[in-house]
Enzyme design. Sequence first.
Site, PDB file in Angstrom:
ATOM      1  N   SER A  87     127.319 116.552 -87.505  1.00  0.00           N
ATOM      2  CA  SER A  87     127.183 115.114 -87.251  1.00  0.00           C
ATOM      3  C   SER A  87     128.529 114.622 -86.748  1.00  0.00           C
ATOM      4  CB  SER A  87     126.835 114.391 -88.562  1.00  0.00           C
ATOM      5  OG  SER A  87     126.922 112.988 -88.390  1.00  0.00           O
ATOM      6  N   TYR A 139     129.031 112.230 -97.626  1.00  0.00           N
ATOM      7  CA  TYR A 139     128.411 112.767 -96.405  1.00  0.00           C
ATOM      8  C   TYR A 139     129.495 113.230 -95.435  1.00  0.00           C
ATOM      9  CZ  TYR A 139     125.149 113.130 -92.419  1.00  0.00           C
ATOM     10  OH  TYR A 139     124.398 113.583 -91.352  1.00  0.00           O
TER      11      TYR A 139
END
Length: 259
Positions: free
Chosen positions: A140, A153
């Site tokens: 990501s 995250y």
Amino acid sequence: MLKRVVVTGASSGIGAATVRHFAGLGWQTVAVARREDRLKALAAETGAHTIVCDVTDETQVAALAREVAETGGATGLVNNAGGALGIESVEASSNDDWRQMFEVNVIGLRNVTAAMLPVLRDAARHLAPGETTSILNLTSTAGHDAYAGGGGYNAAKFAAHAVTNVLRLELAGEPIRVMELAPGLVHTEEFTLNRLRGDAAGAQKPYENVTPLTAEDVARVLVGAFEQPPHVNQDLIVLRPVAQSSVFHTHRGPLEPRA
Ligand SMILES: NC(=O)c1ccc[n+]([C@@H]2O[C@H](COP(=O)([O-])OP(=O)(O)OC[C@H]3O[C@@H](n4cnc5c(N)ncnc54)[C@H](OP(=O)(O)O)[C@@H]3O)[C@@H](O)[C@H]2O)c1
């Protein structure tokens, strides 16, 4: 050459779109996730071989690799299973959430990669000279830029990025490409809904008044990396919607040329 690819996290979003895209180009696919009903529906549509597996469970992952080997082997692996939990600050967030994110995004990726490497090598031994097998890790932009509320995250995806680079160094000299695809804002059905623990209204907000990437956009670019000539390794692909010039800059409203 055998074109058979294992895709984890294939029961929804980017993983499901990736299986569809590979299948459309004639690849044999192995779709992996925990939810069997969704995998069955995808199999009916694409012809995918399905394996129910929690990537965080080493025993289940060993069984997955055995089944892949016994049903035709594999020349490709997409480590896509992952996700985010919460948007709390480092100070306010919970270790349980952090552990879960690390388990799926990092330990799960390592489990599947370690179990599948012998399967990829078996396939590689039967390739014509110059051909290669492939691993692609779905990270990501959150694995490259930290943002407030990103905490666990960010930490997990930065780790997945690091592991990808380590793996490429460790596999140097073998006919195995190691690639990373780092998307920005992608509108999938479940990702933000899970992150916000079922808050459906909140989960729509990031996609308001902007054209985000779709799962199909990511799948097209991902499969394109596998379809490059076998000596080409796209180490890192960063993919964002035009309206998102960085993690911190998302333009809301129409895109217009300046006067
Ligand atoms: N959407 C975004 O904006 C975005 C942006 C950048 C990167 N990403 C990354 O892209 C990947 C896919 O995201 P997505 O948007 O498609 O999310 P998604 O729709 O929530 O898909 C996540 C997939 O992972 C599977 N999964 C979760 N935990 C698992 C486990 N323990 N074992 C096996 N499978 C597991 C889920 O299936 P089951 O629940 O059936 O197991 C599901 O198929 C993730 O790694 C995510 O972090 C997403």
